[in-house]
Design a protein around this motif. Structure first.
Motif, mmCIF file in Angstrom:
data_model
loop_
_atom_site.group_PDB
_atom_site.id
_atom_site.type_symbol
_atom_site.label_atom_id
_atom_site.label_comp_id
_atom_site.label_asym_id
_atom_site.label_seq_id
_atom_site.Cartn_x
_atom_site.Cartn_y
_atom_site.Cartn_z
ATOM 1 N N VAL A 1 8.494 5.018 -12.673
ATOM 2 C CA VAL A 1 9.132 4.274 -11.493
ATOM 3 C C VAL A 1 8.696 2.869 -11.428
ATOM 4 O O VAL A 1 9.190 1.922 -10.750
ATOM 5 C CB VAL A 1 8.527 5.007 -10.104
ATOM 6 N N SER A 2 7.757 2.445 -12.236
ATOM 7 C CA SER A 2 7.226 1.011 -12.359
ATOM 8 C C SER A 2 8.222 0.406 -13.169
ATOM 9 O O SER A 2 8.248 -1.069 -13.392
ATOM 10 C CB SER A 2 5.927 0.830 -12.818
ATOM 11 N N LEU A 3 9.099 0.875 -14.167
ATOM 12 C CA LEU A 3 9.826 0.179 -14.877
ATOM 13 C C LEU A 3 11.186 -0.443 -14.002
ATOM 14 O O LEU A 3 11.878 0.229 -13.005
ATOM 15 C CB LEU A 3 10.734 1.248 -15.968
ATOM 16 N N ASP B 1 0.743 -1.305 -0.086
ATOM 17 C CA ASP B 1 -0.099 0.034 0.007
ATOM 18 C C ASP B 1 0.753 1.203 -0.007
ATOM 19 O O ASP B 1 0.525 2.317 -0.444
ATOM 20 C CB ASP B 1 -0.746 -0.020 1.095
ATOM 21 N N LEU B 2 2.036 1.247 0.694
ATOM 22 C CA LEU B 2 2.848 2.388 0.755
ATOM 23 C C LEU B 2 3.564 2.585 -0.566
ATOM 24 O O LEU B 2 3.632 3.730 -1.026
ATOM 25 C CB LEU B 2 4.106 2.025 2.002
ATOM 26 N N ALA B 3 3.978 1.581 -1.296
ATOM 27 C CA ALA B 3 4.878 1.569 -2.730
ATOM 28 C C ALA B 3 3.704 2.221 -3.864
ATOM 29 O O ALA B 3 4.194 2.571 -4.735
ATOM 30 C CB ALA B 3 5.506 0.459 -2.714
ATOM 31 N N MET B 4 2.684 1.620 -3.826
ATOM 32 C CA MET B 4 1.666 1.496 -5.110
ATOM 33 C C MET B 4 1.461 2.814 -5.755
ATOM 34 O O MET B 4 1.533 3.157 -6.769
ATOM 35 C CB MET B 4 0.495 0.767 -4.944
ATOM 36 N N PRO B 5 1.249 3.898 -4.709
ATOM 37 C CA PRO B 5 1.083 5.310 -5.265
ATOM 38 C C PRO B 5 2.153 5.756 -6.310
ATOM 39 O O PRO B 5 2.076 6.683 -6.962
ATOM 40 C CB PRO B 5 0.871 6.274 -4.084
#
Length: 463
Positions: A291-293, A235-239
């Protein structure tokens, strides 16, 4: 009745027209590689299995095509391993070699073996096939070509800037406008894992994240949880993975990674690259932070990049790469930094085909076809054919004395722009009639005037 032959799934035959289009892409890439100062090398299609295993992560290891040992490969197998059906124990006993999974690890092996012959920094390019035991689907094959460019022995981020410019030059040359070059940094990902308390899960974290475009957010979350990363950490990372939509993504990222030294290092290095790319400007590509790469391969340590096709084209990445600070260290040569990129030739082919970007004359293997009127006429044609070939004109002779209608049909089917007619009258007058198939016009040339016709063909080809 003989069984109809077939080929393995994930492999393809290529027609002459398809080969011509593939050569057009690889020749374009090769030309730019050489303009940027890269030198060609080639490595074997298969390597020792221990060269490849453990370099791509567990998922990559499963996709390596192993080659059974020759002869009675079961003869040396441990009976216990055979009964247990334990693949991890069994595989090394029946297979010592494997088809290469990519070009980067074999290149690292090449550098270590030839280090005394290489002048560092070494810039190499390589265009060869690779094999992966993946599930075939659109744009994903089990046998496909990679076109790689790498620099080893230089740790300056200038190299990343140059490689982004190389991507831009190639895709501009191919007519592919507005490709998207997405950038991230493995140190940023390490920083995120550190901040959310999952630094011991960095590899499963990046492997799951790398699948975001394939399995979606829910799929990634499910895989992260399955790998022991807590719901609170997720939950902390997903945004962060929608950070590209924000006005100042680096500021958002910097705030999130305030307490992570390695994360701040990654931000600083990536900002240097993006700011200088912005100053220099690109011909047609667009660069953005994503950042999702993750680039799931274990050997990346620094900046990573991936190229997406223009908007509206349904295709995965058409290129990717990044920095690896110690890839040669796995073969005993420590502290040799490298960075490289790869072009997915097969996917680029599909994109160009979908957008209609191949030149119309790309599969024109013959420019002039001499008609066959019989043995005497053919013998007069042969010196003229040799003359045209010597001047760089792709010229052929219809091999048999068939009806003219059949020969013209053949020329039409092959999209041959010019047909040469040297019959009984032309033989006597020492002339040849050249017919322009598109215009329907024709003109007679003396045998000594063929140089004039060569100029016409050349001028037409340059339009």
């Amino acid at each position: 009745m003989a069984q109809k032959p077939s080929i393995p799934k994930g492999t393809r035959d290529f027609t002459p027209q398809e080969v011509a289009k593939r050569n057009y892409i690889s020749d374009t890439i090769k030309r730019q590689f050489e303009l940027f100062g890269f030198q060609p090398v080639e490595t074997p299609s298969f390597e020792n299995l221990d060269t490849l295993l453990g370099k791509y992560g567990d998922e990559g290891d499963r996709l390596i095509f192993k080659i059974l040992n020759s002869g009675d490969y079961l003869n040396k197998v441990d009976e216990a391993s055979l009964k247990e059906k334990d693949l991890a124990k069994l595989t090394p006993q029946i297979s010592e070699k494997a088809l290469r999974y990519d070009l980067t690890v074999p290149f690292a092996r090449y550098v270590v073996m030839h280090q005394n012959e290489i002048d560092f920094p070494f810039k190499r390019y390589q265009i060869q096939p690779v094999w992966r035991a993946d599930r075939p689907q659109k744009g994903r094959f089990r046998e496909f070509f990679q076109c790689d460019a790498d620099v080893v022995g230089a740790n300056s981020p200038i190299q990343e800037i140059e490689l982004i410019q190389l991507y831009d030059a190639v895709f501009t040359d191919l007519g592919l406008k507005q490709v998207s070059i997405k950038l991230n940094h493995r140190k940023i990902l390490s920083g995120i894992a550190e901040v959310i308390g999952a630094q011991d899960k960095l590899i499963p974290f990046t492997v799951a994240l790398d699948k975001l475009d394939k399995i979606g957010t829910e799929g990634v979350i499910k895989e992260l949880l399955a790998n022991g990363i807590s719901a609170e950490a997720v939950d902390l990372a997903m945004p962060l993975f929608t950070i590209a939509d924000k006005n100042n993504p680096f500021a958002v990222l910097s705030t999130f990674l305030t307490d992570s030294d390695i994360g701040q290092e990654g931000i600083s290095e990536l900002k240097y690259i993006t700011e200088n790319i912005e100053k220099l400007g690109l011909l047609s590509a667009e660069v953005s932070l994503d950042v999702s790469l993750a680039r799931g391969l274990n050997y990346y340590t620094g900046a990573i990049m991936e190229v997406a096709a223009p908007a509206g084209v349904s295709m995965g990445s058409i290129g990717g790469g990044g920095r690896y600070d110690d890839l040669t260290g796995i073969f005993g040569m420590k502290d040799l930094s490298g960075v490289g990129i790869s072009f997915g030739l097969d996917r680029i082919y599909l994109v160009l085909e979908e957008l209609g970007l191949f030149p119309e004359t790309i599969d024109q293997s013959v420019e002039v076809l001499f008609m066959n009127f019989g043995e005497k006429e053919v013998m007069a044609c042969l010196p003229l054919i040799r003359t045209l070939r010597a001047q760089g004109i792709k010229t052929d002779l219809y091999p048999t004395e068939a009806k003219l209608q059949k020969q013209f049909k053949y020329a039409n089917n092959r999209n041959i722009p010019y047909v040469a007619l040297l019959g009984k009258d032309e033989l006597q007058e020492q002339t040849v009639v050249i017919k322009n198939m598109a215009k329907g016009s024709q003109e007679a040339y003396s045998w000594k005037e063929l140089a004039l016709f060569s100029k016409e063909v050349r001028s037409e080809g340059q339009k």
